[in-house]
Each structure stands twice: as C-alpha cells, then as structure tokens.
Design a protein around this motif. Structure first.
Motif, PDB file in Angstrom:
ATOM      1  N   ILE A 153       0.831  -1.209   0.000  1.00  7.64           N
ATOM      2  CA  ILE A 153       0.000   0.000   0.000  1.00  7.64           C
ATOM      3  C   ILE A 153       0.864   1.257   0.000  1.00  7.64           C
ATOM      4  O   ILE A 153       0.675   2.162  -0.823  1.00  7.64           O
ATOM      5  CB  ILE A 153      -0.953  -0.009   1.210  1.00  7.64           C
ATOM      6  N   PHE A 154       1.832   1.324   0.913  1.00  4.29           N
ATOM      7  CA  PHE A 154       2.648   2.539   1.016  1.00  4.29           C
ATOM      8  C   PHE A 154       3.571   2.703  -0.193  1.00  4.29           C
ATOM      9  O   PHE A 154       3.812   3.827  -0.648  1.00  4.29           O
ATOM     10  CB  PHE A 154       3.447   2.526   2.319  1.00  4.29           C
ATOM     11  N   GLN A 155       4.054   1.590  -0.730  1.00  2.00           N
ATOM     12  CA  GLN A 155       4.893   1.675  -1.932  1.00  2.00           C
ATOM     13  C   GLN A 155       4.105   2.240  -3.110  1.00  2.00           C
ATOM     14  O   GLN A 155       4.592   3.099  -3.848  1.00  2.00           O
ATOM     15  CB  GLN A 155       5.444   0.292  -2.272  1.00  2.00           C
ATOM     16  N   ARG A 156       2.869   1.790  -3.272  1.00  2.00           N
ATOM     17  CA  ARG A 156       2.055   2.280  -4.382  1.00  2.00           C
ATOM     18  C   ARG A 156       1.676   3.752  -4.193  1.00  2.00           C
ATOM     19  O   ARG A 156       1.611   4.521  -5.149  1.00  2.00           O
ATOM     20  CB  ARG A 156       0.798   1.420  -4.543  1.00  2.00           C
ATOM     21  N   PHE A 157       1.397   4.131  -2.939  1.00  2.00           N
ATOM     22  CA  PHE A 157       1.152   5.546  -2.655  1.00  2.00           C
ATOM     23  C   PHE A 157       2.352   6.393  -3.083  1.00  2.00           C
ATOM     24  O   PHE A 157       2.206   7.426  -3.745  1.00  2.00           O
ATOM     25  CB  PHE A 157       0.913   5.758  -1.152  1.00  2.00           C
ATOM     26  N   ILE A 158       3.528   5.953  -2.661  1.00  2.00           N
ATOM     27  CA  ILE A 158       4.751   6.707  -2.956  1.00  2.00           C
ATOM     28  C   ILE A 158       4.963   6.812  -4.464  1.00  2.00           C
ATOM     29  O   ILE A 158       5.311   7.888  -4.986  1.00  2.00           O
ATOM     30  CB  ILE A 158       5.964   6.048  -2.263  1.00  2.00           C
ATOM     31  N   MET A 159       4.733   5.719  -5.179  1.00  3.98           N
ATOM     32  CA  MET A 159       4.916   5.735  -6.639  1.00  3.98           C
ATOM     33  C   MET A 159       3.959   6.726  -7.300  1.00  3.98           C
ATOM     34  O   MET A 159       4.372   7.547  -8.137  1.00  3.98           O
ATOM     35  CB  MET A 159       4.699   4.332  -7.210  1.00  3.98           C
ATOM     36  N   LEU A 160       2.680   6.671  -6.942  1.00  6.40           N
ATOM     37  CA  LEU A 160       1.692   7.565  -7.546  1.00  6.40           C
ATOM     38  C   LEU A 160       1.985   9.023  -7.232  1.00  6.40           C
ATOM     39  O   LEU A 160       1.929   9.891  -8.116  1.00  6.40           O
ATOM     40  CB  LEU A 160       0.293   7.208  -7.039  1.00  6.40           C
ATOM     41  N   LEU A 161       2.271   9.304  -5.962  1.00  8.36           N
ATOM     42  CA  LEU A 161       2.521  10.686  -5.565  1.00  8.36           C
ATOM     43  C   LEU A 161       3.808  11.226  -6.181  1.00  8.36           C
ATOM     44  O   LEU A 161       3.860  12.383  -6.608  1.00  8.36           O
ATOM     45  CB  LEU A 161       2.582  10.783  -4.034  1.00  8.36           C
ATOM     46  N   THR A 162       4.839  10.382  -6.233  1.00  7.77           N
ATOM     47  CA  THR A 162       6.104  10.814  -6.837  1.00  7.77           C
ATOM     48  C   THR A 162       5.919  11.131  -8.316  1.00  7.77           C
ATOM     49  O   THR A 162       6.426  12.148  -8.814  1.00  7.77           O
ATOM     50  CB  THR A 162       7.183   9.730  -6.649  1.00  7.77           C
ATOM     51  N   LYS A 220      -4.500  16.498  -3.337  1.00  3.69           N
ATOM     52  CA  LYS A 220      -5.024  16.718  -1.985  1.00  3.69           C
ATOM     53  C   LYS A 220      -5.753  15.471  -1.495  1.00  3.69           C
ATOM     54  O   LYS A 220      -5.579  15.033  -0.349  1.00  3.69           O
ATOM     55  CB  LYS A 220      -5.965  17.917  -1.993  1.00  3.69           C
ATOM     56  N   SER A 221      -6.566  14.878  -2.361  1.00  5.51           N
ATOM     57  CA  SER A 221      -7.285  13.666  -1.991  1.00  5.51           C
ATOM     58  C   SER A 221      -6.321  12.529  -1.682  1.00  5.51           C
ATOM     59  O   SER A 221      -6.467  11.821  -0.675  1.00  5.51           O
ATOM     60  CB  SER A 221      -8.240  13.260  -3.123  1.00  5.51           C
ATOM     61  N   CYS A 222      -5.323  12.357  -2.535  1.00  5.31           N
ATOM     62  CA  CYS A 222      -4.384  11.239  -2.387  1.00  5.31           C
ATOM     63  C   CYS A 222      -3.548  11.373  -1.115  1.00  5.31           C
ATOM     64  O   CYS A 222      -3.399  10.416  -0.354  1.00  5.31           O
ATOM     65  CB  CYS A 222      -3.480  11.164  -3.620  1.00  5.31           C
ATOM     66  N   ILE A 223      -3.013  12.565  -0.866  1.00 12.80           N
ATOM     67  CA  ILE A 223      -2.142  12.737   0.300  1.00 12.80           C
ATOM     68  C   ILE A 223      -2.940  12.592   1.593  1.00 12.80           C
ATOM     69  O   ILE A 223      -2.451  12.071   2.601  1.00 12.80           O
ATOM     70  CB  ILE A 223      -1.413  14.106   0.242  1.00 12.80           C
ATOM     71  N   GLU A 224      -4.218  13.012   1.565  1.00 13.25           N
ATOM     72  CA  GLU A 224      -5.042  12.867   2.764  1.00 13.25           C
ATOM     73  C   GLU A 224      -5.507  11.429   2.963  1.00 13.25           C
ATOM     74  O   GLU A 224      -5.714  10.987   4.094  1.00 13.25           O
ATOM     75  CB  GLU A 224      -6.220  13.841   2.704  1.00 13.25           C
ATOM     76  N   ARG A 225      -5.658  10.687   1.873  1.00 12.61           N
ATOM     77  CA  ARG A 225      -5.945   9.252   2.025  1.00 12.61           C
ATOM     78  C   ARG A 225      -4.742   8.532   2.625  1.00 12.61           C
ATOM     79  O   ARG A 225      -4.900   7.592   3.410  1.00 12.61           O
ATOM     80  CB  ARG A 225      -6.301   8.643   0.672  1.00 12.61           C
ATOM     81  N   LEU A 226      -3.542   8.977   2.272  1.00 16.38           N
ATOM     82  CA  LEU A 226      -2.338   8.399   2.876  1.00 16.38           C
ATOM     83  C   LEU A 226      -2.343   8.676   4.382  1.00 16.38           C
ATOM     84  O   LEU A 226      -2.064   7.774   5.190  1.00 16.38           O
ATOM     85  CB  LEU A 226      -1.092   9.001   2.223  1.00 16.38           C
ATOM     86  N   GLN A 227      -2.684   9.901   4.762  1.00 12.09           N
ATOM     87  CA  GLN A 227      -2.801  10.227   6.187  1.00 12.09           C
ATOM     88  C   GLN A 227      -3.840   9.341   6.859  1.00 12.09           C
ATOM     89  O   GLN A 227      -3.640   8.866   7.989  1.00 12.09           O
ATOM     90  CB  GLN A 227      -3.200  11.696   6.353  1.00 12.09           C
ATOM     91  N   GLN A 228      -4.952   9.123   6.169  1.00  9.15           N
ATOM     92  CA  GLN A 228      -6.033   8.312   6.731  1.00  9.15           C
ATOM     93  C   GLN A 228      -5.585   6.883   7.004  1.00  9.15           C
ATOM     94  O   GLN A 228      -5.929   6.304   8.040  1.00  9.15           O
ATOM     95  CB  GLN A 228      -7.233   8.322   5.783  1.00  9.15           C
ATOM     96  N   ILE A 229      -4.829   6.299   6.088  1.00  9.46           N
ATOM     97  CA  ILE A 229      -4.321   4.935   6.302  1.00  9.46           C
ATOM     98  C   ILE A 229      -3.475   4.893   7.567  1.00  9.46           C
ATOM     99  O   ILE A 229      -3.625   4.015   8.427  1.00  9.46           O
ATOM    100  CB  ILE A 229      -3.498   4.456   5.088  1.00  9.46           C
ATOM    101  N   PHE A 230      -2.566   5.855   7.702  1.00  5.25           N
ATOM    102  CA  PHE A 230      -1.720   5.909   8.892  1.00  5.25           C
ATOM    103  C   PHE A 230      -2.557   6.053  10.166  1.00  5.25           C
ATOM    104  O   PHE A 230      -2.314   5.376  11.162  1.00  5.25           O
ATOM    105  CB  PHE A 230      -0.741   7.087   8.788  1.00  5.25           C
ATOM    106  N   LEU A 231      -3.542   6.950  10.130  1.00  6.31           N
ATOM    107  CA  LEU A 231      -4.318   7.241  11.334  1.00  6.31           C
ATOM    108  C   LEU A 231      -5.223   6.087  11.742  1.00  6.31           C
ATOM    109  O   LEU A 231      -5.241   5.677  12.906  1.00  6.31           O
ATOM    110  CB  LEU A 231      -5.166   8.497  11.109  1.00  6.31           C
TER     111      LEU A 231
END
Length: 725
Positions: free
Chosen positions: A648-657, A676-687
């Motif tokens: 999950i985090f690897q794919r987030f990093i790839m898309l955002l990069t 904005k949506s993507c970076i906040e979804r990343l925050q949501q996963i962490f939280l």
C-alpha cells in the motif's frame, strides 16, 4: 477554607443541595458507600461536584471513612495508569482535586501530587505523549481547584505553571496538520489541545481564578464541611514508562461556532475562556455515559445545568460534530450521532442550529466547478450513499434536474457478451455455452470442460491442462457468472459459493487474482456497493487475497475511480480483515499456551502420581505440537500483514512521486484536487490503522520513507511518527 462564588450561580447550588443531602443520608447508611462513590466518579464525571460533596459530608461525619476513601481512590488511580486507562484516570485526578474544595484533602498534599505529575516532563527517553498526559491531568483539574490551591500555595503553583509553560514551548507539534479537521484557520482556528487548554488556564489565572460555570454544591454545606479534618494524599509516584504503555493520542480542538453565531441568545464563551472547556468536557461526558440510549442522551444534554446562561444548543451541536469529525475515528459509531441529532431536533425543533439542513440552492455553485473539487464530489458521494438506503429511480426523482450531472449511474450489470453485435469478441461462443450450462446447473467439472476451449492470449505460459493464468478464460467465466447472478447480493454470493473451486483454480496465480478483480469492476462499475460486497466476499472465501486487492486499487484500470469513496471503503475493509486474521490466530496461540500452562499446573499440584510422567508427556505432546503450528501461522500471517502495508505505502509513494515530477517538469501547481485527496488518504491509512502500523515503523523507515523521499510525502510519515513520539 476560603469560600467564593458568584451570586448568579447560587441558585444552581441551592437546587442541587437537597439532592446531595438526600443521597448523603442514604449512602451514609450503606456499607458500600466508598465503592459506590468511586464508581460514580468514574462513570458519571459530569456529576463530579455532587459526589465530591457527598464524600465531604461523609468525611465530616466519619473521619476514617474519608481516609479510607482517599486511599482507595489513589489505588484505583494507580491501577488505571497501570492498565492504560488514561481517560478514566483523568476523571479520578479531577475528583481528587475537587475533594480539596470539600475539605477532605489538604491543599499542600494535592500540590505535591501535581508537582510529581509535572516532574514527568523532566524524564529522559520517554515519549512526549506520556508527558502530555500528566500535563493535561494537571491543567484540566485547575478549573475546579485552581483558586483553592493558589490561595494556599501560591509560590509552589507559580513554579508549577512556569514549568508548564517551559514544557509547552519546547514540545514538538509536527502531528498537528494530520489531526486538524479544517485545513484553514479562518473563521475558527483549530488549536492543538494542550495549547488551547494552556491559553484557557492563563486567562483563568488572569481573571483571579474566577470561573462561572461549575456548580459547587459543597458551598451550601460550608458550615459542616469547614469543621471536618482533612487528609493528606499518600505519596504518589507516576508509574514508570514501559513498552506496554499506550498513552492517549494528541488531539486538535474542533470549533465551528463563536459568539457571533447566536447574536440574540446568551453569549457563547470565548474559545480561550475556561468555561468553554468545562462545558465541552461535561457534554462529552454526558454523551459517553448515555450514547447507547439516544432519547436519554438527548434529554440529558438539553437539561445540562446553567442552560439559561449559555447558548446550549450551539455547544451541543459543536460537541457532536467534534466527536463525529474526531481523528482517527469517532468515539462511537457514526449512526449514533445521526439518531442523536434527530432526537435533539424533535425536542428542540425551533432552536437547534440548522447547520446540517440541506438546501439545493446552497450547493448550486458546485455545478460550475470541476467535478473533482471537494464540493461537487461531496454531493455526488452523498447521493451515492443515499442509494444504499433507497433505489436509483427514487434518487433520480428527488434530485433537481440541474444536479443530474452529479446523480449516481444506473446500477446495471455490464455484460459484454450479451449483445449480438459483440459476437466477434474472443470467447463469445464459449460465453453462450457457459450461460446454458450454468442455467442447467452444471457441475464444476463441466465448467472446466467448457473453459478448455478458451484460447490463451499468453499461450507460452499455458500448461497442458490449460489452467494457468488465462485472462480470457477468467473474463468469460466471471462475466457470465456475475451476469447470471446479477439479480441480488444473495444470488451473487450463491454463485461464488457454488463455483468456488473454479474461481480458486482460475485465480491461482497473483495475476489471476488481479484479473478476477478487474473483471468484477468491468461488470459492476456502475454499482459501487456491489463491487464492495463482492470483493469482501472474495477475500473471505480466499478467492483473492488482501495484497491482490491493494494492487488492484492502485492499478491504472482504477485510476478513473481512484478518488471515489467506495474505493477507500474497500481498502480499509481489506486492511481490517487482515488485522482480524492476525489477531484471531494470535488469540488461538495464547489460549493454547494457557491450556498447556494449566495442564502443567495441575500436574505440579498432583505430587502423589510419581509414575504418571509418561502419560503427562503424552498429554503435553499434542498441545506442544499445536503451539508450534500456531506460532508458524502467526509468523506467516504477520509477514502477510507487513507485506500488505508495504504494498500500500509503496504504491502511494509511486503515484505521488509521479504526480510531483509531472507537476515540476510541466510547471503545474502541485496542489491539485487529486493530490489533496491522495495525500489525505495516505494520512487516513496511517491514522486509522496506527496501532498496527507502529509495529512496522522501522521497516517502513528503512525501506520506503527514507530521507531521499520528496518532503511532501515524507512529512506525512513524520507527522504519523510524532503521534506517539
């Protein structure tokens, strides 16, 4: 003891005085009085001053009772801290502090206890959240007892407040952006909770510790209480930090109203007045005490004392939304807040703030915006959710024609082999044969026989049996089966169960699992709820695994729906299933270990059976083997869990990069609605999954969130780390 109070509050105190006297008489005759009052302190903190007054009256009558009660409270406080019950511990500290006002506890010993609390901020190599909790426990008690302590020990209190200020200035607040509800500070700043409380306490001190909202029924019994002997608190040393210590996460104070919102009624206390803190704390406590009974909860909220001096309805609505928007998740299930608001509207139909009233006109400006912007997306998602409680035509009928662009699609099945114009499609003839076979209740073997005729586009990968990854074979089978079972969720579930063996064979490889999910999306792209429940069922029946779902969600085929809510509903559900799987196996392992330990204990206690060693070894053998197998399963499940988060985090990093590079090279603004949506979804996963993710922090830091990563992405990881730092 010094007594002080404003005349405008005396009526409230006199009203509760008879209740205190009545309960005091009843409890005084009850041998379990101490236990009863301790439970009240923990379960009904909003009635704190009533029960502290009762303790004061009982102490005045029986000095030994007071001493035993105080010692029992300290024991309970230590136990709460030992088992990480920090929210309950805050209320116990507050209860103890108010006993100073009731002449039960001597003020110097309370100050000494608070000195020990504040000294925690000087400890080395402890997480900031530990220091935060002890600081909050101290500061949050001062609205109740600050004046009394300051009158008796002003120099010591000045020193404590100076140390508090020093700590608050040096503490890190990297976590704040991750927890803020509003991204802007206008019109209402979203302050970090300790900063806000400190501002409130500073103003309270400036106002000579005069607080105007806490009911203090003990003032009505001043003549009795002032004659009582006081007790010193037994020495209290905060228990040391251990690896098992789990402290409350930091918070941000939610605001949606100020004094300008209700110009006709009583003035709302300012955000930095201590009355605002007291009111909000008590309203939160009422909800926590009565949340399971919506009618009782609504009635208790509306009968909150002093409601003629404050805009109570505005405070209630703000507190409800503060809980609903609380990150990482609300304290109670979301539907509770809906039912509570409905009950409040029934009881106060004309005066409850209409902040949640829907008006199409208020939202009409979203029709001219990019559909990916928050406002049109919100409307679209609300209508999508409404479909789950209704049906498509009903939604179309109630939505104005001008909003039709935001209306949900007709949730029909898209079966590409159902139109004769598509007869040239590869697999069309086989799909017809499958349709007839399934309608005639064909067996799994018969289905396999029909599917053998499907050519494999990846011919080189196929084996003699024809059951290796064959995308066309999967498409023909899954499309046809889902089309025939499209009538309802139940029909679809039955189809998955009946042909489970076929699914397992076709989706044996990782590519096969991914392709099954792709076809599910192709068939039901207009019915997000059907996609969600089918994916859920496929995970449960092990047709696909969690990693496959994660890879599918981040695949290019789903790029069009990537910011849709149902996609993230599926991902969070997938993560929760994996977490439950790990917990279930771990629980089995612990239970088996406990059984073996009990077996050993019984054997050790039976000293007479000296000749029974071989039989006990035989009894231990199966359990020891079971433990060994379960340990292997736990390790395997944890490895799978860690891999899921890595994917999950690897794919987030790839898309955002990719997005950041594209914006940089093209000279485009980075902060698009998608970003904005993507970076906040990343925050949501962490939280939302912070307790599990924290187990893998070192791996994530070493493999993915390295110093070389773009600072936009790395900042999210650093904010997450700060939550329990």
């Amino acid at each position: 003891m010094s007594r002080r109070r404003h005349s405008d509050d005396s009526d409230g105190e006199l009203r509760v005085a008879p209740e205190v006297a009545r309960q005091g008489g009843w409890i005084g005759r009850d041998g379990g009085a101490a236990g009863f009052l301790r439970r009240r302190a923990r379960l009904l903190p909003e009635k704190l001053t009533v029960y502290t007054t009762l303790v004061g009256l009982l102490n005045a009558r029986n000095y030994n009772f007071g001493g035993e009660f105080v010692e029992a409270m300290i024991r309970q406080l230590k136990e709460c801290l030992k088992v990480n019950m920090y929210n309950e511990a805050v209320h116990l500290v507050r209860f103890l502090s108010d006993l100073v006002n009731c002449h039960v506890i001597a003020a110097p010993s309370m100050v000494a206890m608070f000195e020990n609390f504040v000294s925690v901020t000087q400890e080395e190599d402890v997480p900031q959240v530990r220091c935060d909790w002890y600081m909050f426990a101290f500061l949050s008690s001062l609205p109740w007892v600050g004046k009394e302590l300051y009158e008796k020990k002003d120099a010591e209190m000045d020193r404590l407040l100076s140390q508090t200020e020093s700590y608050l200035k040096r503490r890190q607040k990297i976590h704040v952006p991750m927890l803020q509800v509003w991204t802007a500070d206008k019109p209402h700043p979203q302050e970090e909770y300790l900063d806000c409380l400190w501002s409130q306490i500073q103003k309270l001190k400036k106002d000579r510790w005069q607080e105007r909202h806490i009911l203090r029924p003990y003032l009505a019994f001043d003549s009795v209480l002032c004659e009582a002997l006081q007790h010193n608190l037994p020495p209290f040393t905060p228990p040391p930090h251990t690896e098992d210590s789990v402290y409350p996460m930091p918070r941000v104070i939610f605001r949606m109203f100020d004094y300008t919102d209700d110009p006709e009624g009583p003035v709302m206390p300012g955000s930095h007045s201590v009355e605002r803190f007291v009111i909000e704390e008590n309203l939160h406590c009422i909800i926590k005490s009565h949340w399971k009974e919506r009618k009782t909860c609504a009635a208790q909220l509306l009968s909150y004392p002093g409601n003629n001096k404050i805009p109570l309805n505005y405070h209630i609505v703000e507190v409800i939304f503060a809980e609903l928007f609380q990150l990482p998740s609300p304290p109670h299930i979301e539907v509770m807040y809906t039912t509570l608001l409905i009950e409040l509207c029934k009881l106060q139909p004309g005066s409850l703030p209409q902040v949640f009233r829907w008006s199409w006109e208020d939202w009409s400006d979203c029709l001219t915006q990019d559909l990916e912007k928050p406002k049109p997306k919100f409307v679209r998602e609300v209508l999508e959710k409404c479909m789950r409680l209704s049906y498509h035509q009903r939604i179309i009928d109630i939505v104005p024609a001008s909003f039709s662009v935001l209306s949900p699609a007709n949730p029909v099945c898209i079966y590409k082999y159902g139109d004769e114009s598509n007869r040239s499609l590869p697999g069309y003839t086989v799909a017809l044969c499958l349709t007839i076979a399934i309608k005639n209740k064909a067996s799994n073997d018969e289905i396999f026989s029909i599917l053998k005729d499907v050519p494999n586009p990846n011919q080189d990968d196929d084996d003699g049996e024809g059951f290796t990854f064959n995308p066309l074979k999967i498409e023909v089978f899954v499309q046809t089966l889902l089309h025939l079972a499209a009538k309802s969720f139940s029909h679809s579930f039955s189809a998955l169960a009946k042909f489970h063996e076929v699914f397992k064979t076709l989706a044996e490889s990782d590519e096969g699992k991914l392709h099954v999910l792709r076809v599910v999306y192709e068939v039901w792209k207009n019915h997000p709820q059907m996609i969600a429940v089918l994916v859920d069922k496929m995970i449960r029946t092990q047709i696909v695994d969690c990693a496959a779902v994660a890879n599918w969600i981040f695949s290019s085929e789903l790029a069009h729906d990537f910011t849709r809510f149902y996609i993230w509903e599926i991902l969070h559900s997938t993560i929760r299933k994996m977490n439950k799987h790990v917990l279930k196996i771990h629980k089995e392992l612990e239970e088996t270990k406990a059984r073996l330990a009990r077996q050993h204990k019984r054997r050790d206690s039976d000293d007479d059976d000296d000749d029974d060693d071989r039989s006990t070894d035989r009894e231990d053998g199966p359990l020891e083997e079971q433990i060994e197998r379960l340990q292997e399963k736990v390790e395997s499940a944890q490895s799978e869990q860690k891999n899921l988060f890595l994917v999950i985090f690897q794919r987030f990093i790839m898309l955002l990069t990719e997005h950041l590079v594209r914006c940089e090279t093209g000279g485009i603004d980075v902060f698009t609605p998608w970003y904005k949506s993507c970076i906040e979804r990343l925050q949501q996963i962490f939280l939302q999954h912070h307790q599990i993710i924290q187990q893998y922090m070192v791996t994530l830091e070493n493999l993915l969130f390295t110093a070389e990563l773009d600072h936009h992405i790395l900042a999210v990881f650093q904010q997450f780390c700060a939550l329990q730092a």
